[in-house]
Design a protein around this motif. Structure first.
Motif, short mmCIF file in Angstrom:
data_model
loop_
_atom_site.label_atom_id
_atom_site.label_comp_id
_atom_site.label_asym_id
_atom_site.label_seq_id
_atom_site.Cartn_x
_atom_site.Cartn_y
_atom_site.Cartn_z
N LYS A 114 53.83 49.33 98.45
CA LYS A 114 52.51 49.38 97.79
C LYS A 114 51.96 47.97 97.60
O LYS A 114 50.79 47.71 97.92
CB LYS A 114 52.62 50.09 96.45
CG LYS A 114 51.33 50.13 95.68
CD LYS A 114 51.51 50.81 94.34
CE LYS A 114 50.25 50.75 93.51
NZ LYS A 114 50.46 51.38 92.18
N GLN A 115 52.76 47.07 97.07
CA GLN A 115 52.29 45.71 96.82
C GLN A 115 51.94 44.98 98.11
O GLN A 115 50.96 44.21 98.16
CB GLN A 115 53.33 44.93 96.01
CG GLN A 115 53.51 45.45 94.59
CD GLN A 115 52.19 45.59 93.83
OE1 GLN A 115 51.32 44.72 93.87
NE2 GLN A 115 52.03 46.72 93.15
N THR A 116 52.71 45.21 99.16
CA THR A 116 52.39 44.60 100.47
C THR A 116 51.04 45.09 100.96
O THR A 116 50.21 44.29 101.42
CB THR A 116 53.49 44.91 101.49
OG1 THR A 116 54.73 44.36 101.03
CG2 THR A 116 53.15 44.32 102.87
N LEU A 117 50.79 46.38 100.85
CA LEU A 117 49.51 46.91 101.28
C LEU A 117 48.37 46.34 100.44
O LEU A 117 47.36 45.88 100.99
CB LEU A 117 49.50 48.43 101.21
CG LEU A 117 48.15 49.08 101.53
CD1 LEU A 117 47.64 48.64 102.90
CD2 LEU A 117 48.24 50.58 101.45
N LEU A 118 48.52 46.33 99.13
CA LEU A 118 47.45 45.82 98.28
C LEU A 118 47.18 44.34 98.56
O LEU A 118 46.03 43.90 98.50
CB LEU A 118 47.79 46.04 96.81
CG LEU A 118 47.86 47.51 96.37
CD1 LEU A 118 48.31 47.62 94.93
CD2 LEU A 118 46.54 48.23 96.60
#
Length: 168
Positions: A114-118
């Motif tokens: 999730k953090q990589t995508l954001l």
């Protein structure tokens, strides 16, 4: 949009994708990056056509969008000639510009996905997100990814030939 490869044993998934109203797109039959896919423009287009035949046979769907295995830069010196053949065959192609990192990060967790995508979406108004269906981490992160992006005003739409992100 599901970019699929040639898996006759998974034809039921192709039909499920179609029946649920999602877009099926071409990711070459074999995904054989190190097995000759990019040896020549002809070897690449043969893989596109082989998958196209399978998809039509199993679903009645024809595709007109391709995603290069590894991204279009993986084609290196063959890219320009491959793109020309794709145009002649009526295809556009797309590269991703954001991702969860599920294609190779062995330390991935749902939160890290999730953090990589954001981080990689960078507030872009329009983005093509790369996620793989084989990643349990992406699957587990997906509800919170969707919730977060919707809270930021994003809409989730399928790719189609006329999409601004599809290169022709």
């Amino acid at each position: 949009t599901f970019f699929v490869i040639g898996r006759p044993d998974r034809a039921d998934y192709y039909r499920l994708i179609r029946d649920k109203g999602h877009t099926i797109a071409n990711h070459t039959y074999s995904h054989g990056i190190r097995k000759g896919l990019y040896d020549s423009p002809q070897s690449f287009i043969e893989q596109v056509n082989k998958l196209e035949d399978l998809l039509y046979e199993e679903t009645g769907v024809t595709t007109n969008i391709v995603r290069f295995p590894g991204g279009s830069s993986t084609a290196k010196k063959q890219k320009e000639a491959i793109v020309e053949l794709l145009r002649e065959e009526g295809y556009g192609y797309v590269d991703w510009d954001s991702m969860t990192g599920d294609g190779g990060d062995r330390s991935l967790t749902p939160e890290k996905a999730k953090q990589t995508l954001l981080r990689t979406i960078k507030g872009d108004k329009i983005s093509v997100v790369l996620m793989h269906d084989y990643s349990s981490h992406t699957l587990n992160a997906l509800p919170s990814i969707i919730e977060e992006l919707q809270a930021q005003g994003y809409l989730f739409l399928p790719l189609h030939y006329e999409s601004v992100k599809v290169k022709k």
